[in-house]
Design a protein around this motif. Structure first.
Motif, PDB file in Angstrom:
ATOM      1  N   PRO A   1      -0.452  10.044 -12.197  1.00  0.00           N
ATOM      2  CA  PRO A   1       0.645   9.320 -12.897  1.00  0.00           C
ATOM      3  C   PRO A   1       1.385   8.072 -12.216  1.00  0.00           C
ATOM      4  N   HIS A   2       1.059   8.348 -10.456  1.00  0.00           N
ATOM      5  CA  HIS A   2       2.109   7.465  -9.808  1.00  0.00           C
ATOM      6  C   HIS A   2       1.940   6.090 -10.253  1.00  0.00           C
ATOM      7  N   HIS A   3       0.917   5.484  -9.983  1.00  0.00           N
ATOM      8  CA  HIS A   3       1.073   3.914 -10.387  1.00  0.00           C
ATOM      9  C   HIS A   3       1.261   3.594 -11.676  1.00  0.00           C
ATOM     10  N   GLU A   4       0.922   4.312 -12.570  1.00  0.00           N
ATOM     11  CA  GLU A   4       1.357   4.093 -14.086  1.00  0.00           C
ATOM     12  C   GLU A   4       2.606   4.197 -14.092  1.00  0.00           C
ATOM     13  N   ASN A   5       3.417   4.876 -13.475  1.00  0.00           N
ATOM     14  CA  ASN A   5       4.900   5.188 -13.510  1.00  0.00           C
ATOM     15  C   ASN A   5       5.551   4.019 -12.769  1.00  0.00           C
ATOM     16  N   GLU A   6       4.933   3.438 -11.717  1.00  0.00           N
ATOM     17  CA  GLU A   6       5.388   2.366 -10.881  1.00  0.00           C
ATOM     18  C   GLU A   6       5.570   1.108 -12.011  1.00  0.00           C
ATOM     19  N   ILE A   7       4.308   0.931 -12.748  1.00  0.00           N
ATOM     20  CA  ILE A   7       4.386  -0.189 -13.441  1.00  0.00           C
ATOM     21  C   ILE A   7       5.338  -0.062 -14.412  1.00  0.00           C
TER      22      ILE A   7
ATOM     23  N   SER B   1       0.901  -1.005   0.162  1.00  0.00           N
ATOM     24  CA  SER B   1      -0.027  -0.040   0.058  1.00  0.00           C
ATOM     25  C   SER B   1       0.862   1.269   0.024  1.00  0.00           C
ATOM     26  N   CYS B   2       0.426   2.167  -0.829  1.00  0.00           N
ATOM     27  CA  CYS B   2       1.309   3.576  -0.737  1.00  0.00           C
ATOM     28  C   CYS B   2       1.057   4.316   0.411  1.00  0.00           C
ATOM     29  N   GLY B   3       2.192   4.358   1.143  1.00  0.00           N
ATOM     30  CA  GLY B   3       2.190   5.074   2.657  1.00  0.00           C
ATOM     31  C   GLY B   3       2.174   6.467   2.576  1.00  0.00           C
TER      32      GLY B   3
ATOM     33  N   GLU C   1      10.455   5.373  -5.737  1.00  0.00           N
ATOM     34  CA  GLU C   1      10.387   4.716  -4.188  1.00  0.00           C
ATOM     35  C   GLU C   1       9.738   3.736  -3.941  1.00  0.00           C
ATOM     36  N   CYS C   2       8.363   3.765  -4.663  1.00  0.00           N
ATOM     37  CA  CYS C   2       7.624   2.781  -4.534  1.00  0.00           C
ATOM     38  C   CYS C   2       7.944   1.047  -5.454  1.00  0.00           C
ATOM     39  N   SER C   3       8.508   1.436  -6.342  1.00  0.00           N
ATOM     40  CA  SER C   3       8.795   0.435  -7.227  1.00  0.00           C
ATOM     41  C   SER C   3       9.863  -0.371  -6.744  1.00  0.00           C
TER      42      SER C   3
HETATM   43 ZN   LIG Z   1       3.160   4.517  -4.176  1.00  0.00          ZN
END
Ligand SMILES: [Zn+2]
Length: 476
Positions: free
Chosen positions: A242-248, A36-38, A217-219
């Protein structure tokens, strides 16, 4: 009936199959890996943030209720533009600044009875994993450098946009994107690593001094904690793009395997029908609400029982009603506690209880429909209250109902079980002290009222002042 959950990636409600291979029994599934994104720890978290954190908590609790084993990580973003400027403004180190808000955040989670997760990695302690990620992307020709910063080149990742399903025209137009960063080749490209600036914390890396971009950071932390494809990734809907799109893009381009099986997003919270903002006066941190006298239980109740995919309109009136609903639950518990005697079991209680648990599971299995689950819960309580009215509940039945409520509360987390505090505790004495404390407060003898609170605290008894009076519970 299997558990089903809405996957933002496919756009449909899907059967939940952790590990990717369907099994006959839940016990046969591997541990569920969940991320989970914190919080970004630059300030107090607000009630909208807590909607998402309480949703994460409901999800993990329900998975455990159903018999899955859960391995859950939530990151702490302790380096980004906001934390850096906050530390500069207060003239303290970044660590000193963020440690303070990390402490406050975990206090708030405890107040809301949010279970601790298994891992809480901090960005500043995961720099190695970020370097590994940037180097892998660089080796694949996906990274370019401008003015000392490293950017991800979107055109090299053909599947960009698959989660948010925004077409590239919409993204390019800047409609949904920050257009202030002119130094990039393509408006959609994002910084993996930002060149070091004076007055900013920075880390030495093979590609120069600097600090991470937010998305990496999340990836990096997912990779660091789990090492491979994870089952569930959660966050608020505002993080889809864009955050989760960018993580993928980062994770799948770097490691060549699927990043996440189920993307699960919690909807927005509105306050009094509109977006929260400080200027409108409808911006609440958790502490603002506690200061106004609302109980953490009522806040949790309100946040946990709205369906996570529906917008939740948060109002103080709604909080009052939540408090009243909790009062009804407490009253039932008190009535059940008063039952004595050894009459025979009433089989209606068993039938109603089994039926309730079955329907509760059906509701929650259907995309975590907690609001329907709550409705069924109150129908059950109503049936028990009626049986109590008719004198048809024996002690053995009362114990059965307690067991059922405890099971359900392992998911909801807002029921107060006074009998849990029985062992070695003199409830009458505590009640007497609470009465004395209330009297002292009315007489403005705050020295004595504080003293009483401290005496009880020393004995592990926590007082909770609510609109409906003072309650007590044993400190966990
Ligand atoms: Zn995140």
């Amino acid at each position: 009936m299997p558990l089903k959950i809405y996957n933002t990636m496919s756009g449909v409600v899907e059967e939940f199959i952790p590990g990717g291979d369907k099994k006959e029994r839940i016990a046969d599934y591997p541990t569920v890996n969940m991320y989970s994104c914190g919080p970004t720890v630059y300030s107090y978290a607000h009630i909208g943030n807590f909607r998402t954190f309480i949703f994460n908590d409901l999800f993990r609790r329900y998975l455990k209720f159903r018999g899955f084993t859960v391995n859950h990580a939530m990151n702490i973003t302790d380096v980004d533009d906001k934390t850096i400027s906050g530390a500069l403004a207060e003239n303290v180190s970044l660590k000193e600044y963020t440690d303070k808000y990390i402490g406050i955040f975990f206090d708030d989670l405890r107040t809301l009875n949010i279970e601790p997760v298994e891992h809480t990695p901090r960005a500043t302690e995961s720099i190695d994993a970020m370097i590994d990620l940037v180097e892998r992307l660089d080796a694949k020709g996906i990274v370019y450098e401008k003015d000392g910063s490293r950017y991800f080149s979107i055109k090299k990742f053909g599947e960009y946009g698959k989660l948010s399903r925004l077409d590239s025209r919409e993204i390019r137009s800047g409609l949904r994107y920050d257009t202030d960063e002119y130094e990039k080749d393509d408006i959609r490209d994002f910084a993996l690593w930002k060149a070091g600036k004076e007055n900013e914390p920075s880390w030495d890396t093979p590609f120069g001094k600097g600090r991470p971009g937010w998305h990496i950071e999340c990836s990096a932390m997912v990779r660091k904690v789990f090492g491979t494809t994870i089952d569930i990734h959660t966050g608020g809907v505002d993080l889809i793009f864009p955050h989760h799109e960018n993580e993928i893009a980062q994770s799948e381009a770097a490691y060549g395997e699927k990043f996440v099986r189920y993307w699960v997003h919690a909807e927005h919270l509105l306050v009094d029908g509109s977006k929260m903002s400080k200027s409108k006066g409808n911006f609440y941190t958790l502490r603002d609400l506690l200061d106004k006298g609302y109980s953490p239980r009522a806040i949790r109740y309100l946040l946990v029982t709205a369906h996570y995919r529906k917008q939740l309109n948060f109002t103080l009136e709604g909080l009052l009603q939540a408090g009243q609903a909790l009062q009804r639950i407490d009253n039932l518990l008190l009535r059940l506690r008063e039952i004595t005697g050894n009459s025979d079991e009433n089989l209606v209680v068993k039938t109603n209880s089994d039926d309730f648990i079955k329907k509760f599971i059906e509701s929650m299995d259907d995309d975590l429909n907690a609001s329907r689950g709550l409705g069924i819960f109150f129908e059950y309580l109503h049936s028990i209250n009626s049986l109590l009215d008719e004198g048809r509940i024996a002690k053995v039945d009362a114990e059965r109902v307690f067991c059922v409520l405890k099971r359900i509360d392992s998911v909801f987390g807002f029921i107060f079980f006074p009998e849990e505090t029985d062992a070695g505790i003199d409830a009458e004495r505590i009640e007497a002290l609470i009465d004395e404390r209330n009297r002292s407060r009315r007489e403005k003898n705050f020295k004595r009222s504080d003293e009483i609170r401290d005496i009880l605290l020393d004995e592990g008894i926590v007082l909770e002042d609510t609109k409906d009076g003072t309650r007590w519970k044993k400190k966990k």
